[in-house]
Design a protein around this motif. Structure first.
Motif, PDB file in Angstrom:
ATOM      1  N   SER A 125       0.779  -1.147  -0.061  1.00  0.00           N
ATOM      2  CA  SER A 125      -0.060   0.117  -0.075  1.00  0.00           C
ATOM      3  C   SER A 125       0.626   1.235   0.125  1.00  0.00           C
ATOM      4  O   SER A 125       0.284   2.295  -0.055  1.00  0.00           O
ATOM      5  N   TYR A 126       2.187   1.017   0.130  1.00  0.00           N
ATOM      6  CA  TYR A 126       2.984   2.102  -0.068  1.00  0.00           C
ATOM      7  C   TYR A 126       4.308   1.981  -0.944  1.00  0.00           C
ATOM      8  O   TYR A 126       4.689   0.736  -1.110  1.00  0.00           O
ATOM      9  N   THR A 151       0.135   2.567  -6.460  1.00  0.00           N
ATOM     10  CA  THR A 151       1.160   3.198  -5.731  1.00  0.00           C
ATOM     11  C   THR A 151       2.160   3.810  -6.982  1.00  0.00           C
ATOM     12  O   THR A 151       2.229   2.880  -7.978  1.00  0.00           O
ATOM     13  N   TYR A 269      -9.583  11.332  -6.606  1.00  0.00           N
ATOM     14  CA  TYR A 269      -9.112  11.058  -5.126  1.00  0.00           C
ATOM     15  C   TYR A 269     -10.155  12.078  -4.427  1.00  0.00           C
ATOM     16  O   TYR A 269     -10.368  11.613  -3.343  1.00  0.00           O
ATOM     17  N   GLY A 280      -9.769   5.096  -0.355  1.00  0.00           N
ATOM     18  CA  GLY A 280      -8.442   4.909  -1.139  1.00  0.00           C
ATOM     19  C   GLY A 280      -7.728   3.774  -0.156  1.00  0.00           C
ATOM     20  O   GLY A 280      -7.616   3.512   0.831  1.00  0.00           O
ATOM     21  N   ALA A 282      -4.022   3.006  -1.296  1.00  0.00           N
ATOM     22  CA  ALA A 282      -2.655   3.453  -1.444  1.00  0.00           C
ATOM     23  C   ALA A 282      -2.467   4.601  -0.388  1.00  0.00           C
ATOM     24  O   ALA A 282      -3.399   5.484  -0.299  1.00  0.00           O
ATOM     25  N   VAL A 284      -1.418   8.206   0.839  1.00  0.00           N
ATOM     26  CA  VAL A 284      -1.747   9.228   0.072  1.00  0.00           C
ATOM     27  C   VAL A 284      -0.522   9.922  -0.339  1.00  0.00           C
ATOM     28  O   VAL A 284      -0.729  10.382  -1.613  1.00  0.00           O
ATOM     29  N   ARG A 287       0.183   7.799  -3.984  1.00  0.00           N
ATOM     30  CA  ARG A 287      -1.064   7.628  -4.847  1.00  0.00           C
ATOM     31  C   ARG A 287      -0.585   7.717  -6.430  1.00  0.00           C
ATOM     32  O   ARG A 287       0.135   8.843  -6.619  1.00  0.00           O
ATOM     33  N   SER A 288      -0.748   6.605  -6.970  1.00  0.00           N
ATOM     34  CA  SER A 288      -0.597   6.721  -8.630  1.00  0.00           C
ATOM     35  C   SER A 288      -1.867   7.668  -9.406  1.00  0.00           C
ATOM     36  O   SER A 288      -2.833   7.752  -8.765  1.00  0.00           O
ATOM     37  N   VAL A 292      -5.971   4.390 -10.000  1.00  0.00           N
ATOM     38  CA  VAL A 292      -6.743   4.867  -9.025  1.00  0.00           C
ATOM     39  C   VAL A 292      -7.341   3.728  -8.126  1.00  0.00           C
ATOM     40  O   VAL A 292      -8.299   3.023  -8.638  1.00  0.00           O
TER      41      VAL A 292
END
Length: 355
Positions: A125-126, A151, A269, A280, A282, A284, A287-288, A292
């Motif tokens: 997630s990061y 991400t 977003y 969401g 990912a 913040v 974030r890609s 999304v």
């Protein structure tokens, strides 16, 4: 009803690319032959290949000492070709998602692989940070955008080691300092053309340093010397990619595309963060702006299938999340118009009102 294509790949292509490629399928360059049947060594197609490679260099400001090649096998083939050509004893990899993990798996066939950091424990997630890279590593590999987990690294790392990046899903979405890299590779089916061709940018002086023999077709030097014509290239995907590259130049280049992409992602977003039904997945800060990813909030989780059906009925195509993670994923690549993102936002608002 207009369809809004949010598939992650193969994904949306511009009308310009589709229209011009369809015309060439009927009559390529006035030859009276279809693009599907023309010789890759005809002067007309050699001109296509030459122009496409030149436009890649122009749009990404590729410096001298680099070559651009179009290859088969997808990014997954590059998981093998990169270590075959560059890994002599040890390589360093960043584990930021499924495709990064697959690249690590393949590299281990060729030498020692040090995973400098991983976000697997948090379901990717990061983007991992604060890692160090050994001085004796042959190269450092990272995946710039993680399509499944949403991400993205929208910057060029400053490292002493040779640098390799899989940019399959965000190539041409932002300016890149190519001079920092030794290899950049990207499957076409996100921001370039239809599936079937892979773009590779190679620093020539990074080659020729491994002790192992390299099979001819897996040697970057082979394809550079033959200008992507060592074996029969995927003619139609290269032609379609050229159309996309011509459009990118016409639109003003990657800086213009980056601004549009940031704007599209920001409004989507904002809605995810505002809407009581969604959240969401990912971090913040990571974030890609290409993929999304979001899910229903826990108290509304039973509405997931209903929202998929609701969105589909409104013309939203391909927003179901990857089968490995579930939820939803809106892929908003360069060819995605802001109006399609706005249409998805309206669907999310309408569904919220319903519940």
């Amino acid at each position: 009803m207009k369809k809004h294509n949010f598939y992650a790949g193969p994904s949306i292509l511009s009308e310009y690319t589709i229209k011009n490629t369809a015309a060439a399928v009927n009559d390529f360059a006035g030859t009276g032959l279809s693009l599907l049947e023309v010789s890759h060594r005809s002067k007309e197609f050699v001109a296509v290949s030459d122009e496409a490679r030149a436009l890649v260099k122009e749009l990404l400001d590729v410096p001298a000492g680099y070559e651009v090649v179009f290859l088969g096998g997808g990014a997954s083939m590059q998981f093998c070709m990169v270590p075959f050509n560059l890994l002599n004893k040890k390589a360093s990899y960043l584990d930021s998602g499924t495709w990064a993990s697959n690249a690590i798996k393949e590299a281990k066939f060729f030498g020692e692989v040090e995973v400098v950091a991983s976000s697997k424990e948090a379901n990717y997630s990061y983007i991992p940070k604060g890692y160090s890279i050994a001085d004796d590593t042959d190269y450092f590999h990272f995946t710039s955008n993680n399509t499944i987990f949403g991400t993205e690294m929208r910057y060029d790392p400053d490292v002493k080691a040779r640098l390799v990046a899989d940019m399959s899903s965000d190539i041409f979405s932002r300016p890149v300092d190519v001079s920092k890299y030794d290899v950049i590779y990207a499957g076409a089916q996100k921001n370039l053309g239809p599936a079937g061709v892979t773009l590779v940018i190679v620093r020539e002086d990074a080659l020729g340093h491994v002790e192992r023999p390299i099979p001819t077709i897996l040697n970057f030097k082979t394809h550079i010397a033959k200008e992507s014509m060592f074996n029969t290239p995927p003619v139609m995907p290269i032609y379609a990619s050229l159309q996309t590259l011509k459009l990118y130049k016409e639109l003003g280049g990657v800086k213009v595309l980056e601004k549009k992409n940031i704007d599209k992602a920001a409004i989507l977003y904002d809605e995810i963060d505002r809407n009581k039904l969604f959240r969401g997945t990912a971090a913040v800060e990571d974030r890609s702006i290409m993929n999304v990813c979001f899910v229903m909030n826990e108290e509304y989780k039973e509405l997931e299938a209903e929202f998929n059906a609701f969105a589909s009925a409104a013309g939203m195509v391909g927003i179901k999340g990857h089968r490995s993670v579930g939820g939803f994923r809106a892929s908003i690549y360069n060819a995605m118009d802001k109006s399609s993102v706005e249409a998805l936002i309206q669907v999310m608002k309408d569904f919220e009102k319903k519940h």
